[in-house]
Design an enzyme around this catalytic site. Structure first.
Site, PDB file in Angstrom:
ATOM      1  N   GLU A   9       0.804  -1.224   0.000  1.00 27.00           N
ATOM      2  CA  GLU A   9       0.000   0.000   0.000  1.00 27.00           C
ATOM      3  C   GLU A   9       0.841   1.280   0.000  1.00 27.00           C
ATOM      4  O   GLU A   9       0.788   2.084   0.936  1.00 27.00           O
ATOM      5  CB  GLU A   9      -0.948   0.015   1.193  1.00 27.00           C
ATOM      6  CG  GLU A   9      -1.938  -1.129   1.200  1.00 27.00           C
ATOM      7  CD  GLU A   9      -2.935  -1.067   2.349  1.00 27.00           C
ATOM      8  OE1 GLU A   9      -3.916  -1.815   2.312  1.00 27.00           O
ATOM      9  OE2 GLU A   9      -2.735  -0.246   3.280  1.00 27.00           O
ATOM     10  N   GLU A  22      -4.984  -8.842   1.282  1.00 30.91           N
ATOM     11  CA  GLU A  22      -5.625  -8.487   2.556  1.00 30.91           C
ATOM     12  C   GLU A  22      -7.118  -8.350   2.341  1.00 30.91           C
ATOM     13  O   GLU A  22      -7.574  -7.807   1.337  1.00 30.91           O
ATOM     14  CB  GLU A  22      -5.114  -7.155   3.111  1.00 30.91           C
ATOM     15  CG  GLU A  22      -3.743  -7.178   3.710  1.00 30.91           C
ATOM     16  CD  GLU A  22      -3.341  -5.824   4.279  1.00 30.91           C
ATOM     17  OE1 GLU A  22      -4.251  -5.062   4.724  1.00 30.91           O
ATOM     18  OE2 GLU A  22      -2.143  -5.515   4.282  1.00 30.91           O
TER      19      GLU A  22
END
Length: 463
Positions: free
Chosen positions: A166, A363
């Site tokens: 991220e 995730e």
């Protein structure tokens, strides 16, 4: 009952990161990262004053934890290396860190669990942050050196590396908001951080390819679909701009090796383009990823911004506004909308627009506060809400795979309740409950369910 079966060799496991699990053990050679430093300076910013000092103590309990993973039938596990542990001064290798990571990797492999190793998960070493961190172009070579060191040390056994987790988050939270260190709001600096992150990722990929191993290297992105409020062109354009900033600014250079022209033009219009040097374009173009990790939690609902743009304080939200779907379902603890179909939409977009590149769900999870409310007489947390959350997402993922999406795995966030930046342990995500006082791990109902899913490579569901 409908049976949802997944492809052969599908990856089932969970994800976490170094800073959120390892803890900082005295005399282990680790230097401070930005979280260690910030907690020492401002402990009041962290929920209940809980910092990254102990977390779930994976540094000392990894042998046992890996056996707990095995009991859940994991065949894969993603974590990160701590840059400040492996190379405390940026140059010299910490032998205690090498021993630790070698043991973790070897234990995982012995348990039949594939390690997926990420290089950077929000934890800039403080000695590099003091030199400007991602704002300083010298960070590109420093990251490449760190990456090459990791590949040489562990690449004989680790067959899947990722460069970043991220990378939008340090940009958004540290340079467009005040939730991560250095906690400034400056879009020009934010763009520079984002650009240097992408160059660093490409430089690491270059180092990986030069070693000519039989492994693969990717990047993990939180791809959040931007849904416009209406078919009006103004709302459509607002969603397009949100997508440029929050998805394509990292997705396009990672997969295609270049930035969207619309994004470049918009940044240029507002004098936000970063400083570029000869060779940047060639570096990006030559070093794209082999696969993607996709983190998905919630959608982004976007509408046209009615207010004029204030050019004195620019952020991405200067160009659009958010709206709330009146039919939305919410996770009230995290304040996030639950929209399972978003995972299907991401899959179809990767298939249609990004060459159906191999990818996996790196995730997906549901954070809930005060889970002790749901503890039964035997001491097990009956987190049926988490089971339902995963079932609904997996149903949509299964449909996407049936329609040709090139998805090879599903990882949850997370394995054991772990520390979560400023929120610490406010919301819990794990299959195992963590007692912060005793460090005892206890299985939740969702762990039993997931163990069965991994064993069967699918699940049955009453539609």
């Amino acid at each position: 009952m409908t049976q949802y079966s997944f492809p052969d060799n599908f990856l089932w496991g969970a994800a976490t990161s170094a800073t959120q699990t390892e803890g900082s053990i005295a005399h282990d050679g680790k230097s401070d990262n930005i979280w260690d430093f910030w907690f020492k300076q401002c402990p009041n910013k962290f929920h209940d004053g809980v910092g990254p000092t102990v977390t779930s103590d994976f540094y000392q309990q990894y042998h046992n934890d890996i056996q707990l993973m095995r009991k859940l039938n994991f065949n894969s596990f993603r974590t990160s290396l701590s840059w400040s542990r492996l190379m405390p001064d940026g140059e010299n290798i910490n032998p205690q860190a090498v021993d630790f990571y070698n043991d973790v990797i070897d234990d995982l492999l012995l348990a039949g669990i594939e390690p997926i190793i990420n290089l950077f998960h929000f934890d800039m070493p403080m000695h590099l942050q003091n030199k400007g961190g991602w704002e300083n172009p010298s960070i590109i070579e420093a990251f490449s050196h760190y990456a090459q060191t990791a590949f040489e040390l562990f690449g004989d056994r680790v067959k899947r590396f990722t460069t970043f987790n991220e990378p939008i988050v340090p940009v958004e939270m540290g340079y467009l908001n005040t939730y991560h260190y250095p906690a400034v709001v400056d879009m020009k600096r934010a763009v520079t951080v984002a650009y240097h992150s992408m160059l660093a990722s490409a430089k690491a990929i270059e180092a990986f390819k030069e070693l000519n191993t039989d492994g693969e290297i990717g990047i993990i992105l939180n791809l959040t679909p931007s849904y416009p409020r209406s078919e009006r062109k103004e709302d459509q354009q607002a969603a397009h701009i949100a997508d440029l900033f929050y998805n394509r600014s990292f997705l396009d250079p990672s997969v295609y090796g270049y930035y969207p022209k619309d994004l470049i033009d918009l940044l240029d219009q507002y004098q936000l383009l970063p400083e570029r040097v000869d060779g940047d374009e060639a570096l990006l173009k030559a070093n794209t990823v082999d696969f993607l990790g996709v983190n998905y939690y919630q959608p982004r609902r976007v509408k046209h911004r009615d207010e004029p743009i204030d050019e004195t304080i620019l952020t991405p939200e200067s160009f659009f506004s958010y709206y709330q779907d009146p039919q939305r379902r919410m996770n009230p603890y995290r304040g996030w909308e639950i929209y399972e179909r978003g995972l299907y939409d991401i899959a179809m977009r990767i298939k249609a627009e990004y060459n159906n590149i191999p990818w996996y769900v790196s995730e997906n999870g549901m954070g809930v506060s005060a889970e002790e409310r749901f503890m039964n007489d035997e001491g097990m947390i009956e987190d049926d809400y988490r089971i339902e959350f995963y079932q609904e997402h997996l149903k949509w993922l299964h449909l996407a795979i049936d329609e040709g999406a090139n998805c090879f795995g599903f990882h949850t966030w997370t394995f054991i309740d772990n520390w979560s930046w400023l929120n610490a342990y406010k919301n819990r995500y794990g299959f195992y409950r963590l007692d912060l006082t005793t460090q005892e791990r206890s299985l939740k109902k969702s762990g039993l369910w997931y163990s069965d899913v991994a064993k069967r490579n699918g699940f049955s569901y009453d539609d």
